[in-house]
Design a protein around this motif. Structure first.
Motif: not given
Length: 584
Positions: A54-78
């Motif tokens: 799914c190479p076309s979705w990789m840039p979107s996934m990259e932006k999504l991961i960049e927005t992850i805030d370690a302080d706000k997401v659930h501590r069990d999320f992986r």
């Protein structure tokens, strides 16, 4: 595929019910994004499989991961991602993640260790009423898996094509083994052999000769002798069966006691196979080093790179003659019903002329380009690099016959082939044909069958070749009444004994041996003779080729039957074949 390992890990961490998996592909991006956002809030694990699809979705996934805030997401999320090597995979994700590369283990010991580490006593005892048979056949199957994977390192001696057998193939075979043992009162070896050899592993095999090899190998591991606790899988007895009362820990101890380096005997190969393996590794390494050499600076004898290429081009132009005039050949060897060899000769000359013309044209263009008379194009630049590195330029290889020889040996070989054609033109049809000298040997073989069919007025579809190897001292001065004599073959994996007049094991450190003159005898409705080894003949040592319209590999010539004292399976596992041309 690391998915199974992740599911097992999730189970150990009590997260198997909180693992959300999705296989990426066309149109799955939106669903994957929703899953990830949900998991970030609820503290679940998300598993995106096959990111490379799914190479076309990789840039979107990259932006999504960049927005992850370690302080706000659930501590069990992986977030777990799997991908084949791909240049489309975002580099920033790689830099900010924990990475794990999954490669198949090297060696039978490492393979068995990996397999048995994923098993346990519960699994080994799960086949109620057939535990001892199940344990014995599981070890056999795991050894078979290791052997098929490790045969690849021996190159064409192992398999013509290096297949990517996986743990998934082994897992489905283990499931079927358990199922068939539970369902049948007797051990259904015929069914087990077919499902493993023809479907689970054989489903990946695209070459008929490789399929023959894998079916012969599996017969050694799927038979009733493996139930004997003293059964040995290798002549030395290093790999052997274990008593059925042994538990999982005992199997692990046995596997750890095995040698790290596999001996060729376990694969049914000759000791010389280790030399082939070592040579392949070395040539690959040195080939990579040559390509990394700088393109500027002096060559041998303080000559510049351009001077070396120029002198080489002049040298090749002197050695390689110009295209053969076709007109005189047509008049001397006209197309006639009684002699198909005339058509074969003309077709060979047309093919060689295209190659000779291309060599002269491109070398003259290159010489002009080095003097600045014409523009040095990308194609000519690549050709000059190939010449400097002693490789046959891709421009020529595309118009040439299959060959693995380096440039110097290739030019010499081409000269010998043209000499063979000239001798045919000057002295008439030869008594013994140099089969390695043909551009397209299949045409010559068909012409031989055609001559016989027309002379005897028989349908060519019913005719096939019989084979007779000439004895030492037999001198051939004229063509046989039927068929033809051929020379120029080399045997790999074994040798032909002139004293015993049959195929025998190779001498130590002797990888290839010359094969005597052979008489191909056309016969109508010919029956297969027992006690023979059906030996494939290939054009080059790689043996692999592309599938042609005839259904055969472009590298495959024909199968020949040669006399043998050993059973055919012995030579099949040794990878014995006849080769038209070596790589030097």
């Amino acid at each position: 595929d690391p998915a199974a390992d992740l599911y097992k890990f999730a189970e150990e961490m009590k997260f198997s019910k909180k693992l959300l998996a999705i296989s990426l592909g066309q149109g799955q991006g939106v669903r994957a994004e929703a899953l990830m956002k949900s998991a970030m809030e609820r503290g679940k694990w998300v598993f995106f499989q096959n990111c490379h699809l799914c190479p076309s979705w990789m840039p979107s996934m990259e932006k999504l991961i960049e927005t992850i805030d370690a302080d706000k997401v659930h501590r069990d999320f992986r977030l777990w991602l799997t991908s084949m090597p791909s240049n489309k995979f975002p580099v920033s994700i790689l830099q900010n993640s924990s990475k794990m590369t999954v490669e198949p283990p090297r060696g039978i010991k490492a393979n068995l260790l990996k397999t048995y580490s994923s098993l346990n006593d519960d699994f080994l005892l799960s086949c109620e009423g057939r535990v001892s048979e199940f344990k014995s056949l599981v070890l056999s199957l795991c050894l078979f898996h290791g052997v098929t994977l490790e045969r690849r390192k021996f190159g064409a001696l192992g398999f013509n094509i290096p297949y990517e057998f996986t743990d998934g193939d082994l897992r489905i075979c283990l499931s079927q083994l358990k199922m068939f043992l539970m369902e049948y009162s007797d051990v259904a070896f015929k069914v087990l052999t077919y499902t493993a050899g023809q479907i689970n592993y054989g489903g990946r095999v695209t070459d008929d000769w490789d399929r023959r090899c894998i079916m012969n190998i599996i017969h050694d591991f799927y038979n009733d002798t493996v139930f004997n606790p003293e059964h040995i899988y290798s002549p030395s007895g290093v790999y052997h069966q274990l008593p059925p009362e042994i538990e999982h820990a005992g199997y692990m101890d046995y596997v750890r006691s095995l040698p790290i380096n596999d001996t060729p005997e376990m694969f049914g190969l000759h000791d010389n196979a280790n030399i082939t393996f070592a040579q392949n590794e070395t040539f690959t390494l040195l080939g990579a080093l040559v390509q990394l050499q700088p393109k500027t600076g002096a060559g041998g004898g303080d000559k510049s790179r351009e001077e070396v290429i120029e002198s080489l081009a002049h040298s090749i132009l002197e050695k390689v003659e110009k295209p053969i005039p076709i007109g005189p050949v047509f008049s001397k060897f006209p197309v006639i019903y009684e002699e198909s060899m005339n058509s074969v000769l003309v077709q060979e000359i047309i093919r060689y002329n295209k190659l000779l013309g291309a060599i002269h044209q491109t070398l003259n263009d290159l010489l002009k380009a080095t003097k600045g008379l014409v523009v040095m194009s990308q194609i000519l630049e690549e050709m000059s690099t190939d010449l400097f590195n002693n490789r046959v330029p891709s421009l020529w290889a595309a118009k040439a016959y299959p060959s693995l020889k380096p440039l110097a040996a290739w030019v010499t070989d081409l000269g010998l082939r043209i000499q063979f054609i000239h001798e045919w033109i000057e002295h008439g049809i030869p008594a013994v044909f140099w089969i390695s000298g043909f551009f397209f040997p299949q045409a010559f073989l068909t012409g031989t069958l055609q001559n016989f069919a027309r002379r005897e007025v028989i349908s060519i579809d019913t005719i096939s070749f019989g084979f007779q190897v000439l004895r030492q001292g037999e001198v051939v001065k004229e063509r046989p009444k039927y068929g033809c004599y051929i020379r120029g073959l080399f045997m790999e994996g074994a040798q032909w004994s002139l004293e015993q007049h049959r195929i025998v094991d190779s001498r130590p450190k002797e990888l290839y041996t010359e094969f005597p003159v052979m008489w191909l005898i056309p016969e109508a409705n010919r029956e297969t003779i027992t006690g023979m080894y059906e030996c494939p003949v290939y054009k080059t040592l790689t043996r692999a080729g592309t599938l042609s319209t005839t259904g055969h590999s472009t590298n495959f010539v024909l199968p020949v039957e040669i006399d043998s004292k050993e059973p055919q399976s012995y030579w099949i596992k040794r990878g014995v074949a006849l080769i038209c041309a070596l790589n030097y």
